[in-house]
Design a protein around this motif. Sequence first.
Motif, PDB file in Angstrom:
ATOM      1  N   ILE A 128      67.003  62.546 -82.319  1.00  0.00           N
ATOM      2  CA  ILE A 128      68.189  63.331 -81.963  1.00  0.00           C
ATOM      3  C   ILE A 128      69.226  62.444 -81.295  1.00  0.00           C
ATOM      4  O   ILE A 128      70.339  62.272 -81.784  1.00  0.00           O
ATOM      5  CB  ILE A 128      67.825  64.498 -81.023  1.00  0.00           C
ATOM      6  N   THR A 129      68.860  61.863 -80.169  1.00  0.00           N
ATOM      7  CA  THR A 129      69.758  60.989 -79.427  1.00  0.00           C
ATOM      8  C   THR A 129      68.945  60.293 -78.351  1.00  0.00           C
ATOM      9  O   THR A 129      67.735  60.501 -78.233  1.00  0.00           O
ATOM     10  CB  THR A 129      70.919  61.794 -78.796  1.00  0.00           C
ATOM     11  N   SER A 130      69.600  59.486 -77.548  1.00  0.00           N
ATOM     12  CA  SER A 130      68.950  58.849 -76.409  1.00  0.00           C
ATOM     13  C   SER A 130      69.801  59.064 -75.163  1.00  0.00           C
ATOM     14  O   SER A 130      71.028  59.218 -75.250  1.00  0.00           O
ATOM     15  CB  SER A 130      68.722  57.355 -76.647  1.00  0.00           C
ATOM     16  N   VAL A 131      69.144  59.113 -74.026  1.00  0.00           N
ATOM     17  CA  VAL A 131      69.815  59.264 -72.743  1.00  0.00           C
ATOM     18  C   VAL A 131      69.201  58.261 -71.782  1.00  0.00           C
ATOM     19  O   VAL A 131      68.193  57.619 -72.085  1.00  0.00           O
ATOM     20  CB  VAL A 131      69.657  60.697 -72.186  1.00  0.00           C
ATOM     21  N   LEU A 170      64.504  70.022 -60.059  1.00  0.00           N
ATOM     22  CA  LEU A 170      65.458  71.069 -60.410  1.00  0.00           C
ATOM     23  C   LEU A 170      66.119  71.638 -59.153  1.00  0.00           C
ATOM     24  O   LEU A 170      67.347  71.787 -59.096  1.00  0.00           O
ATOM     25  CB  LEU A 170      64.743  72.175 -61.183  1.00  0.00           C
ATOM     26  N   ASN A 171      65.309  71.932 -58.142  1.00  0.00           N
ATOM     27  CA  ASN A 171      65.848  72.526 -56.919  1.00  0.00           C
ATOM     28  C   ASN A 171      66.699  71.543 -56.126  1.00  0.00           C
ATOM     29  O   ASN A 171      67.706  71.934 -55.517  1.00  0.00           O
ATOM     30  CB  ASN A 171      64.713  73.045 -56.041  1.00  0.00           C
ATOM     31  N   LEU A 172      66.329  70.262 -56.142  1.00  0.00           N
ATOM     32  CA  LEU A 172      67.029  69.290 -55.307  1.00  0.00           C
ATOM     33  C   LEU A 172      68.311  68.755 -55.951  1.00  0.00           C
ATOM     34  O   LEU A 172      69.311  68.545 -55.256  1.00  0.00           O
ATOM     35  CB  LEU A 172      66.101  68.115 -54.981  1.00  0.00           C
ATOM     36  N   PHE A 173      68.284  68.511 -57.247  1.00  0.00           N
ATOM     37  CA  PHE A 173      69.348  67.719 -57.861  1.00  0.00           C
ATOM     38  C   PHE A 173      70.171  68.430 -58.929  1.00  0.00           C
ATOM     39  O   PHE A 173      71.197  67.906 -59.353  1.00  0.00           O
ATOM     40  CB  PHE A 173      68.750  66.450 -58.486  1.00  0.00           C
ATOM     41  N   TYR A 174      69.750  69.617 -59.391  1.00  0.00           N
ATOM     42  CA  TYR A 174      70.409  70.199 -60.563  1.00  0.00           C
ATOM     43  C   TYR A 174      70.960  71.602 -60.328  1.00  0.00           C
ATOM     44  O   TYR A 174      71.721  72.097 -61.158  1.00  0.00           O
ATOM     45  CB  TYR A 174      69.431  70.230 -61.755  1.00  0.00           C
ATOM     46  N   ARG A 175      70.601  72.269 -59.256  1.00  0.00           N
ATOM     47  CA  ARG A 175      70.997  73.666 -59.084  1.00  0.00           C
ATOM     48  C   ARG A 175      72.514  73.845 -58.995  1.00  0.00           C
ATOM     49  O   ARG A 175      73.033  74.907 -59.314  1.00  0.00           O
ATOM     50  CB  ARG A 175      70.344  74.255 -57.830  1.00  0.00           C
ATOM     51  N   HIS A 176      73.237  72.812 -58.575  1.00  0.00           N
ATOM     52  CA  HIS A 176      74.695  72.923 -58.452  1.00  0.00           C
ATOM     53  C   HIS A 176      75.395  72.970 -59.806  1.00  0.00           C
ATOM     54  O   HIS A 176      76.544  73.393 -59.906  1.00  0.00           O
ATOM     55  CB  HIS A 176      75.238  71.732 -57.658  1.00  0.00           C
ATOM     56  N   ASP A 177      74.707  72.522 -60.861  1.00  0.00           N
ATOM     57  CA  ASP A 177      75.288  72.481 -62.206  1.00  0.00           C
ATOM     58  C   ASP A 177      75.093  73.842 -62.877  1.00  0.00           C
ATOM     59  O   ASP A 177      73.968  74.345 -62.949  1.00  0.00           O
ATOM     60  CB  ASP A 177      74.584  71.386 -63.011  1.00  0.00           C
ATOM     61  N   PRO A 178      76.163  74.474 -63.375  1.00  0.00           N
ATOM     62  CA  PRO A 178      76.026  75.795 -64.009  1.00  0.00           C
ATOM     63  C   PRO A 178      75.016  75.835 -65.151  1.00  0.00           C
ATOM     64  O   PRO A 178      74.403  76.880 -65.394  1.00  0.00           O
ATOM     65  CB  PRO A 178      77.447  76.086 -64.511  1.00  0.00           C
ATOM     66  N   LEU A 179      74.825  74.700 -65.838  1.00  0.00           N
ATOM     67  CA  LEU A 179      73.860  74.668 -66.938  1.00  0.00           C
ATOM     68  C   LEU A 179      72.449  74.989 -66.448  1.00  0.00           C
ATOM     69  O   LEU A 179      71.647  75.575 -67.167  1.00  0.00           O
ATOM     70  CB  LEU A 179      73.870  73.293 -67.610  1.00  0.00           C
ATOM     71  N   TYR A 180      72.136  74.611 -65.213  1.00  0.00           N
ATOM     72  CA  TYR A 180      70.772  74.731 -64.680  1.00  0.00           C
ATOM     73  C   TYR A 180      70.615  75.889 -63.695  1.00  0.00           C
ATOM     74  O   TYR A 180      69.490  76.224 -63.311  1.00  0.00           O
ATOM     75  CB  TYR A 180      70.374  73.443 -63.952  1.00  0.00           C
ATOM     76  N   SER A 181      71.707  76.494 -63.289  1.00  0.00           N
ATOM     77  CA  SER A 181      71.665  77.377 -62.126  1.00  0.00           C
ATOM     78  C   SER A 181      70.733  78.576 -62.298  1.00  0.00           C
ATOM     79  O   SER A 181      70.104  79.028 -61.351  1.00  0.00           O
ATOM     80  CB  SER A 181      73.072  77.865 -61.799  1.00  0.00           C
ATOM     81  N   GLY A 182      70.622  79.115 -63.516  1.00  0.00           N
ATOM     82  CA  GLY A 182      69.805  80.312 -63.710  1.00  0.00           C
ATOM     83  C   GLY A 182      68.399  80.060 -64.192  1.00  0.00           C
ATOM     84  O   GLY A 182      67.640  81.005 -64.422  1.00  0.00           O
ATOM     85  N   ILE A 183      68.026  78.804 -64.340  1.00  0.00           N
ATOM     86  CA  ILE A 183      66.703  78.485 -64.892  1.00  0.00           C
ATOM     87  C   ILE A 183      65.611  78.766 -63.860  1.00  0.00           C
ATOM     88  O   ILE A 183      65.694  78.345 -62.707  1.00  0.00           O
ATOM     89  CB  ILE A 183      66.632  77.017 -65.344  1.00  0.00           C
ATOM     90  N   ILE A 208      67.431  65.938 -70.448  1.00  0.00           N
ATOM     91  CA  ILE A 208      67.712  66.100 -71.881  1.00  0.00           C
ATOM     92  C   ILE A 208      68.383  67.425 -72.200  1.00  0.00           C
ATOM     93  O   ILE A 208      68.928  67.596 -73.299  1.00  0.00           O
ATOM     94  CB  ILE A 208      66.429  65.958 -72.716  1.00  0.00           C
ATOM     95  N   LEU A 209      68.360  68.385 -71.277  1.00  0.00           N
ATOM     96  CA  LEU A 209      68.828  69.737 -71.608  1.00  0.00           C
ATOM     97  C   LEU A 209      70.271  69.777 -72.118  1.00  0.00           C
ATOM     98  O   LEU A 209      70.558  70.521 -73.063  1.00  0.00           O
ATOM     99  CB  LEU A 209      68.649  70.670 -70.410  1.00  0.00           C
ATOM    100  N   PRO A 210      71.225  69.012 -71.542  1.00  0.00           N
ATOM    101  CA  PRO A 210      72.586  69.063 -72.084  1.00  0.00           C
ATOM    102  C   PRO A 210      72.705  68.536 -73.519  1.00  0.00           C
ATOM    103  O   PRO A 210      73.712  68.784 -74.182  1.00  0.00           O
ATOM    104  CB  PRO A 210      73.385  68.172 -71.115  1.00  0.00           C
ATOM    105  N   HIS A 211      71.680  67.859 -73.993  1.00  0.00           N
ATOM    106  CA  HIS A 211      71.732  67.230 -75.313  1.00  0.00           C
ATOM    107  C   HIS A 211      70.953  68.021 -76.363  1.00  0.00           C
ATOM    108  O   HIS A 211      70.820  67.570 -77.508  1.00  0.00           O
ATOM    109  CB  HIS A 211      71.194  65.805 -75.219  1.00  0.00           C
TER     110      HIS A 211
END
Length: 471
Positions: A58-61, A143-156, A118-121
Amino acid sequence: MKVLFATSEAYPFAMSGGLADVSGALPKALRRRMVGCRIVMPLYSCVPDDLRAKMNFITSVTVPVSWRRQYCGIFEAHLNGVIYYLLDNQYYFKREGLYGHYDDAERFAFFSRAVLEILPHLDYKPDIIHCNDWQTAMVPVYLNLFYRHDPLYSGIKTVFTIHNIEYQGKYGHELTGDVLGLSDQQESLISYDGCVNLMKGGIQCADRVTTVSPTYAKEILTEYYSHGLDRILKPLSDKLCGIVNGIDYEVYDPSSDPAIFAPFSSADLSGKAVNKEKLQDMLGLPRREVPLIGIVSRLVSHKGFDLVKCVFEDMLKADLQVVILGSGQWEFETFFYQMAQQYPEKVALRLGFLPDLAHKIYAGADLFLMPSKSEPCGLSQMVALRYGTIPIVRQTGGLNDTIRDSGDGQGNGFTFENYNAHDMLHAVWRAIGGYSDQAGWNILVQRAMACDNSWNRSAGAYIRLYKSLLS
């Protein structure tokens, strides 16, 4: 509802134990019940070539591992109606074996962070990330420490499943900053009993914690079974539940299993007799109409083999045969080798992990012995039931939830409660006595084969759990 199933192994791509069976079967069962479920796992060097041919890049990150950023290739594969994402980093995963390396903490910290990176990709935003065992325990933490501020991750939401609480991912505190990438203030999430404990972090940060049977969920709240984690689990017990694993009824189907000698069903048991005779021939046991006890297991003490060793020669005084398949501790391998040499007409031993032979034992044996000291769920007793082979088990963990003593005329096996060699031996005597009544035995076999231990039932329990999280 969309679920991303994060696991360190999954059948048929990479396997070392029961987690691979669960990871390969549960998402497939969820898909059949109209739940969008995809699997993410590492791309190990042991992935077979024919499965690699089905993968698309698919791609690389780049993935942060503390102060470093590491390459992560994302491959996609479609198999049995399920989409797999396999994450590539040859430094971490191009090795012999899945676990047991000096830097396992770093390898699976990378994987846990990569699951989120990888989720945004992907063309897939999960509602729930379902994590499994210590190797993915850092996913809820990150997830709780580094990603909750991003709307993409907020509801996970996150679910963390404990498959075996003995293996917790325990390391020294020196890993906190340099490997796990946590500050001194964040260290308390994973600090426990003087060390880093990754499973503790997963338990504390996940929205729900599950384990693989209701009895085991109760057991791990006690000091005897928890391997030290009861003190974190008790205050969080309101988010803990137990759901019994299932088995894949397509893989384990006596009417169509290509690995066994003859097909059979509960309506026509004649093929089971053929399987027994052919198994006796294959293992060099004389063809005799005596109860044949099967054992397919790791030969280690917590599986109850200290009990078996204690009374094995007493057991052999009865008119029976025993076949053992497995490997493990030297003392048990040596003991069973000596017994096979001393009693060649009664005992057959094969050392190693031989899936084809395991199927033949499930199909050909009359009884299946599982005297475990602890057993979070256990799959073997459910496979045995599927093949009409009656389990003899200790009442612990998932064995207690799936096997009911047939002494009441309604059960599907023979059980004992205390971890005691002679209590186990008494259960064996009762099973042999039951076998002597062939009319009643056939009724018991049919009742065992009618038990529903499919993933469809277990998947329903997981769906209810997921819905409760999202409501």
